[in-house]
Scaffold this active site. Structure first.
Site, PDB file in Angstrom:
ATOM      1  N   HIS A  15      44.004  37.902  47.295  1.00 19.68           N
ATOM      2  CA  HIS A  15      43.997  38.366  45.907  1.00 19.68           C
ATOM      3  C   HIS A  15      42.613  38.920  45.551  1.00 19.68           C
ATOM      4  O   HIS A  15      41.766  38.214  44.971  1.00 19.68           O
ATOM      5  CB  HIS A  15      44.354  37.216  44.962  1.00 19.68           C
ATOM      6  CG  HIS A  15      45.790  36.825  45.010  1.00 19.68           C
ATOM      7  ND1 HIS A  15      46.760  37.405  44.214  1.00 19.68           N
ATOM      8  CD2 HIS A  15      46.429  35.909  45.782  1.00 19.68           C
ATOM      9  CE1 HIS A  15      47.933  36.857  44.493  1.00 19.68           C
ATOM     10  NE2 HIS A  15      47.763  35.953  45.445  1.00 19.68           N
ATOM     11  N   GLU A  58      41.750  40.823  43.222  1.00 18.53           N
ATOM     12  CA  GLU A  58      41.515  40.907  41.783  1.00 18.53           C
ATOM     13  C   GLU A  58      40.700  39.721  41.257  1.00 18.53           C
ATOM     14  O   GLU A  58      40.044  39.821  40.210  1.00 18.53           O
ATOM     15  CB  GLU A  58      42.838  41.011  41.020  1.00 18.53           C
ATOM     16  CG  GLU A  58      43.717  39.762  41.025  1.00 18.53           C
ATOM     17  CD  GLU A  58      44.683  39.700  42.193  1.00 18.53           C
ATOM     18  OE1 GLU A  58      45.690  38.982  42.087  1.00 18.53           O
ATOM     19  OE2 GLU A  58      44.418  40.358  43.219  1.00 18.53           O
ATOM     20  N   CYS A  60      49.330  40.313  48.278  1.00 17.09           N
ATOM     21  CA  CYS A  60      50.013  39.069  48.626  1.00 17.09           C
ATOM     22  C   CYS A  60      51.493  39.343  48.899  1.00 17.09           C
ATOM     23  O   CYS A  60      51.821  39.928  49.926  1.00 17.09           O
ATOM     24  CB  CYS A  60      49.809  38.020  47.527  1.00 17.09           C
ATOM     25  SG  CYS A  60      50.146  36.330  48.064  1.00 17.09           S
TER      26      CYS A  60
END
Length: 544
Positions: A516, A518, A382
């Site tokens: 993102h 994750e 990001c």
């Protein structure tokens, strides 16, 4: 037929209700049941999207664009069940809906009150958007019993249990059993008072989970059971675990899932724990280790990067190595004479995570440059991707004035405010100076990957769907200049307007992503980008 499990907490906060809920869901899954989890948060914010990470930790984002409590991340990581907008409600969201209906005249002139209007809205939320074949809905209530803001939720649950029947509802209460060192003993009185408080509000828990730092003797379990009106077997000890991924096994050995099924009169088929056995084997028997430097803004609060931390651990599981995370404050790299090389040279990989605001941005850019020049594996997420683009613009594309309009007026706005984009609902538009809450590009969006790119090889696909949370984008007008400087745009939105991924072909591992990743990583299914990043870090560790 869906059963409803309500999890409350008492005595103190941070007892691990979210992990307990996620672990219970994983155990019920292992026995063949279909589960879903929800979080009821009593605070008045509509969602955590505008809250500081220092107040609330990370903001978790769902596929359908909800900005949600970080516990939903635990739910997904432990079960693999994607969370939805309907899985997190706050007092603010509940009241916002009620006030909107009142302004429209939906209540036909009635006086709007906590009972029945607020409690009915909470019950409607609990029942909403449930799959017809769902076996269990687990609802965690934030905060502690007795807090004034949680009273409407407790009352709604009391009513809900009466409406649905005790054969379909279950209450689990988590408490603290402290150890008093001077007396050399555990104290059960806080648990007794906490359960008494919950009972006075009309809810008798069937199971009590006792967080403690010392083993809970059978005599204390029997004492808690006697004074709290539950079976001795329903007093479940919860000691600290070596890893959060050891918690499901620990609760299983303590009998939590067995007691839940017993209380609801359901069959208890033998659980299939092979998924968790494999995770624990990889976690506790690594074949090496790597050190990853995370250059961020909120490094003093690990919960601000909770999903990121876990995704790095998952990348280690995929490669059977232990991942040591070195948290590095980006601001420290901005001071004159800062020893950035001394801090980053021991790292086997460098990661610049997401964030907002100018503070620490120059330190992040300096970290990107170090990784690029020293050929250290680099992962930008990001804002981290945006800093990689500014670094590339300044140092390899000859754009000296490159910057981000997020930080003010720029001579060369390589990063700019995104004002329009396409979503499943059609064209989305945003204006500078508008509301901050819920106005970013949120949720899962498609990206197409270049056929000869590193990310295409990593994903094994040319189409991906990843979760976003940002309002600034790389300016597509700088693409040619950046690519001439070696920064390749290897992932784009389907319309070719929004850069999603950049990488460097002349580098061992250099990837920046606008989304993102994750948020979609799990211990039993590590995200491919994190697995590949840690693999590159392992190779780097053999070179130093």
């Amino acid at each position: 037929m869906t059963r409803f499990i309500f999890i409350t907490g008492g005595v103190v906060s941070s007892l691990g209700k979210g992990l307990m809920a996620a672990s219970l869901a994983a155990l019920l899954q292992a026995r063949g049941y279909k589960v879903r989890l929800r979080k009821l948060d009593p605070y008045l914010n509509v969602d955590p999207g505008t809250m500081s990470p220092y107040q609330h930790g990370e903001v978790y984002v769902t596929d359908d664009g909800a900005e949600a409590d970080l516990d939903l991340g635990h739910y997904e990581r432990f079960t693999g069940v994607p969370a939805r907008q309907s899985d997190n409600a706050t007092s603010g969201r509940i009241y916002q809906g009620i006030i909107s209906r009142e302004r429209r005249g939906d209540y036909l002139g009635a006086t709007v009150q906590v009972i029945p209007h607020v409690t009915n809205a909470i019950k409607d939320f609990i029942r909403a958007d449930l799959d017809p074949d769902l076996d269990f809905l687990i609802c965690e209530v934030g905060g502690t019993v007795g807090d004034i803001e949680s009273l409407p939720f407790i009352e709604a649950i009391r009513q809900f249990r009466n409406e649905e029947g005790r054969d379909r509802t279950l209450s689990i209460h988590t408490t603290l059993v402290p150890f008093i060192a001077a007396a050399g003993e555990l104290k059960t009185k806080p648990t007794q008072h906490s359960v008494r408080e919950l009972t006075s509000l009309g809810i008798q828990p069937e199971i009590i989970v006792c967080r403690t730092e010392h083993p809970l003797p059978d005599s204390d379990r029997a004492k808690i059971a006697l004074f709290c009106n539950v079976r001795t077997e329903a007093v479940i000890p919860a000691l600290d675990a070596k890893s959060i991924y050891a918690v499901p096994q620990q609760y299983h050995e303590a009998g939590l899932d067995t007691e839940v099924l017993h209380a609801l009169g359901l069959a208890a088929p033998a659980p299939d724990m092979r998924r968790w056995d494999d995770v624990l084997d990889r976690l506790f028997n690594p074949e090496g280790e790597v050190t990853i430097g995370v250059v961020g803004k909120y490094v003093g609060l690990p919960d601000a990067y909770k999903s990121l931390t876990e995704a790095l651990i998952h990348g280690g599981l995929a490669n059977r190595v232990k991942v040591n995370i070195q948290w590095l404050d980006a601001e420290l790299f901005e001071h004159p004479g800062s020893e950035i090389a001394g801090a980053l040279e021991p790292m086997h990989g460098i990661l610049v995570p997401g964030g907002f605001g100018e503070r620490g941005s120059e330190g992040k850019i300096a970290s990107v440059r170090f990784a690029r020049e020293r050929k250290v594996p680099f992962f930008g997420i990001c804002l981290g991707m945006q800093m990689a683009c500014i670094e590339g613009a300044r140092n390899t594309a000859g754009i000296a004035g490159a910057g981000s309009s997020e930080f003010g007026a720029q001579a060369e706005p390589v990063i700019g405010l995104i004002t329009e984009w396409m979503s499943d609902e059609g064209l989305q538009k945003r204006a500078e100076g508008g509301d901050l809450g819920g106005t970013m590009r949120l949720g899962a969006y498609e990206a197409t990957l270049a056929g000869n790119s590193a990310v295409r090889s990593i994903y094994g696909s040319d189409r991906i769907f990843e979760r976003h949370r940002h309002r600034y984008e790389v300016n597509i007008h700088y693409r040619d200049a950046l690519e001439k400087g070696g920064l390749i745009f290897s992932g784009m939105s389907p319309d070719g307007e929004l850069p999603e991924i950049v990488e460097r072909a002349d580098h061992p591992w250099f990837i920046g992503v606008q989304f993102h990743p994750e948020l979609k990583s799990k211990p039993f299914a590590p995200h491919p980008l994190f697995a590949s990043f840690i693999e590159a870090a392992v190779k780097q560790s053999r070179l130093v």
